[in-house]
Design an enzyme around this catalytic site. Structure first.
Site, short mmCIF file in Angstrom:
data_model
loop_
_atom_site.label_atom_id
_atom_site.label_comp_id
_atom_site.label_asym_id
_atom_site.label_seq_id
_atom_site.Cartn_x
_atom_site.Cartn_y
_atom_site.Cartn_z
N CYS A 230 34.55 48.71 39.63
CA CYS A 230 34.36 48.22 41.00
C CYS A 230 34.24 47.80 42.01
O CYS A 230 33.98 47.02 43.29
CB CYS A 230 35.47 46.80 40.59
N GLU B 274 45.55 54.63 45.72
CA GLU B 274 45.66 54.60 45.05
C GLU B 274 45.80 55.45 43.73
O GLU B 274 44.72 55.78 43.18
CB GLU B 274 44.57 52.80 45.03
N GLN C 17 39.72 57.02 36.80
CA GLN C 17 38.60 56.72 36.09
C GLN C 17 37.90 57.93 36.48
O GLN C 17 36.90 57.96 35.75
CB GLN C 17 37.86 55.83 37.24
N GLY D 140 54.04 31.62 36.99
CA GLY D 140 52.75 31.96 37.52
C GLY D 140 52.07 33.33 36.47
O GLY D 140 52.59 34.41 37.32
N LYS E 230 46.16 36.29 38.79
CA LYS E 230 45.98 37.72 39.42
C LYS E 230 46.97 37.74 40.16
O LYS E 230 47.87 39.19 39.76
CB LYS E 230 44.72 37.44 40.24
#
Length: 530
Positions: free
Chosen positions: A131, A195, A201, A272, A275
């Site tokens: 992304c 991160e 990936q 909730g 996201k």
């Protein structure tokens, strides 16, 4: 004559130098003629404006520079050295509107590798598409031609104009490209420093490339080394520790405030599952929380999270049961888009004390706030909001910056190792052929010696003769081998090593076959003609 010789020497040097560089047309004012830049007058210093005749020692049938240019294309290509190139777009260089046009789904990575390697000057390739970035790593047989071909390909598949691509693209060569990938795998190039998702990936690139033609030795080695670097950086610097996002900081803060710093036994409620709520749930699971209740308007989102986190018991409750669930919770996380508070002073006062008579912990990461401001004044509640979490995030970010400096030292060390390995690939064929050449001589001469000695030679004597011949061979090879290696143990520059390689190939007639690079380029040129 001196002037003539000087002119000839200068022209020869200029022509030799120009063979290995991309031709750049000089401005018209610097051209010695106007009709053709390939006229014989421009190429041959024996001509002058006042003398149109050939000197006696010049052969009139010599090919024109244009003809030489056409017939020596492959030779000119082979004088260039293959290089690793990183070319693409990432979050630091290009807007999302441009990146999304170039995004390549993972299931298409193998086909893209094959498509790129079908280009005339691309030997190996890999794609890292996330992304935040779409970067292509290639081994180019010609640096400038390879970059042009990949840029053209990117423009064709995305519809982005070449000028726009060039304005926003990342373009790095050799050690810079390698260093960049190592930093990417280590999380130093991510929005959230350190991160861990990007390392997964990069691993996926290797997995997708297995067995694909074009994902070969150099590119495969580059990505495997990047994975090792990413693991080492995280292990030795602990750069991933400490929350640097609001959702992870919320979970970390709650864990710190619990008496035993454990989420495994606490009653946890998440209000909730959007996201931010989903990220809170994931961070809770990562911190050891095995059971939690999630209150949401619809069940679909919660079911999706349940499928993703199968090892965690996630219980769905509708929003109408929120206060009932809150009464049983020790820690409550809120992350909804409600414009009015969900937990008011009035309804929180009615809740019983948390387990063991402790104050109930509210961690509110919503904007607007889901927990009314006055709740923090109650003796039964302890409330933290986004502003409180920012201090935690800021402190952790500063700590990660310090760890990033340590990570760069590790990356530099690993970069030197990789460059030495890559350089060793250039001379490996010569080393192998030279050793085989000397071994044939050793074996032949030893055989002659033994045949002259007759049949009365004992096994001990044969072993001694063999050891003698091997000792001589290894001592003879030691010097040349040292000068054919380019690593941290030797001070030879890469240029010196390659010159030594060519010299040994000439002296011992080892270069009997077409060089690997020339063979690849000629093959691609032939296929391009069809």
């Amino acid at each position: 004559m001196a002037a003539l010789a000087g002119s000839s020497s200068a022209a020869t040097a200029t022509t030799s130098s120009a063979r290995f560089r991309r031709f750049i047309r000089p401005p018209p004012s610097q051209l010695p003629f106007t009709r053709s830049r390939f006229s014989v007058k421009a190429a041959c210093p024996f001509f002058s404006d006042n003398n149109n005749s050939l000197p006696q020692n010049v052969v009139a049938s010599k090919p024109s520079p244009l003809e030489l240019l056409k017939t020596s294309a492959a030779e000119r290509y082979t004088k260039e050295k293959s290089c690793i190139v990183c070319i693409g777009l990432n979050i630091h260089s290009a807007p999302v509107e441009m990146r999304e046009k170039l995004a390549i789904p993972e299931d298409r990575w193998p086909q893209v590798i094959e498509d790129l390697c079908a280009l005339n000057h691309i030997e190996e390739a890999a794609v890292l598409s996330t992304c935040n970035r779409m970067e292509i790593y290639v081994v180019a047989l010609s640096q400038h031609r390879g970059v042009k071909e990949v840029t053209d390909w990117m423009s064709k598949v995305s519809g982005i104009s070449i000028p726009d691509l060039r304005e926003h693209q990342v373009l790095l060569y050799n050690a810079d490209a390698t260093n960049h990938l190592f930093e990417v795998a280590s999380g130093l190039d991510s929005l959230v420093l350190g991160e861990g998702q990007i390392l997964a990936q990069v691993k996926q690139v290797v997995k997708a490339g297995q067995g694909v033609p074009g994902f070969d030795r150099k590119i495969s080695g580059l990505f495997k080394q990047a994975i090792s670097v990413g693991k080492r950086v995280r292990t030795e610097t602990n750069i991933s520790s400490g929350s640097v996002s609001v959702s992870s900081a919320a979970v970390e803060l709650a864990q710190m405030k619990l008496p035993d710093s454990s989420l495994s036994d606490a009653g946890v409620l998440v209000v909730g599952s959007g996201k931010m709520g989903k990220l809170v749930i994931k961070h809770l699971a990562a911190k050891g929380c095995k059971r939690m209740v999630v209150v949401n308007r619809s069940e679909e989102k919660v079911k999706a999270i349940q499928r993703e986190l199968k090892d965690v018991e996630i219980v769905f409750r509708p929003i109408s049961e929120m206060l009932e669930c809150a009464a049983e919770a020790d820690v409550i996380f809120t992350s909804t888009a409600c414009e009015s508070p969900l937990f008011t002073v009035e309804n929180v006062q009615k809740l019983p004390l948390a387990s063991h008579g402790r104050r109930r912990l509210f961690v509110d990461i919503s904007i607007p706030r889901n927990v009314e401001a006055g709740v923090s004044d109650l003796e039964t509640a302890l409330v933290y909001n986004v502003d409180d979490l920012k201090e935690v995030v800021a402190a952790n970010k500063e700590d990660r910056l310090q760890k990033a400096a340590e990570a760069k030292e590790i990356i530099m060390e690993e970069l030197n190792k990789f460059e030495a390995w890559k350089d060793s690939l250039e001379t490996a064929p010569t080393i192998k052929k030279f050793r085989a050449y000397v071994e044939r001589i050793r074996a032949s001469e030893m055989e002659k010696c033994l045949s002259k000695m007759g049949n009365d030679v004992s096994m001990e004597q044969k072993d001694a003769i063999y050891a003698l011949s091997m000792g001589i061979m290894n001592k003879v090879l030691h010097g040349p081998m040292q000068h054919l290696r380019c690593d941290h143990k030797n001070h030879n520059s890469q240029g010196e090593v390659l010159e030594n390689m060519r010299a040994i190939n000439r002296m011992y007639d080892l270069d009997t076959e077409v060089s690997l690079l020339e063979e690849k380029i000629r093959d691609k040129m032939e296929r391009a003609k069809k």
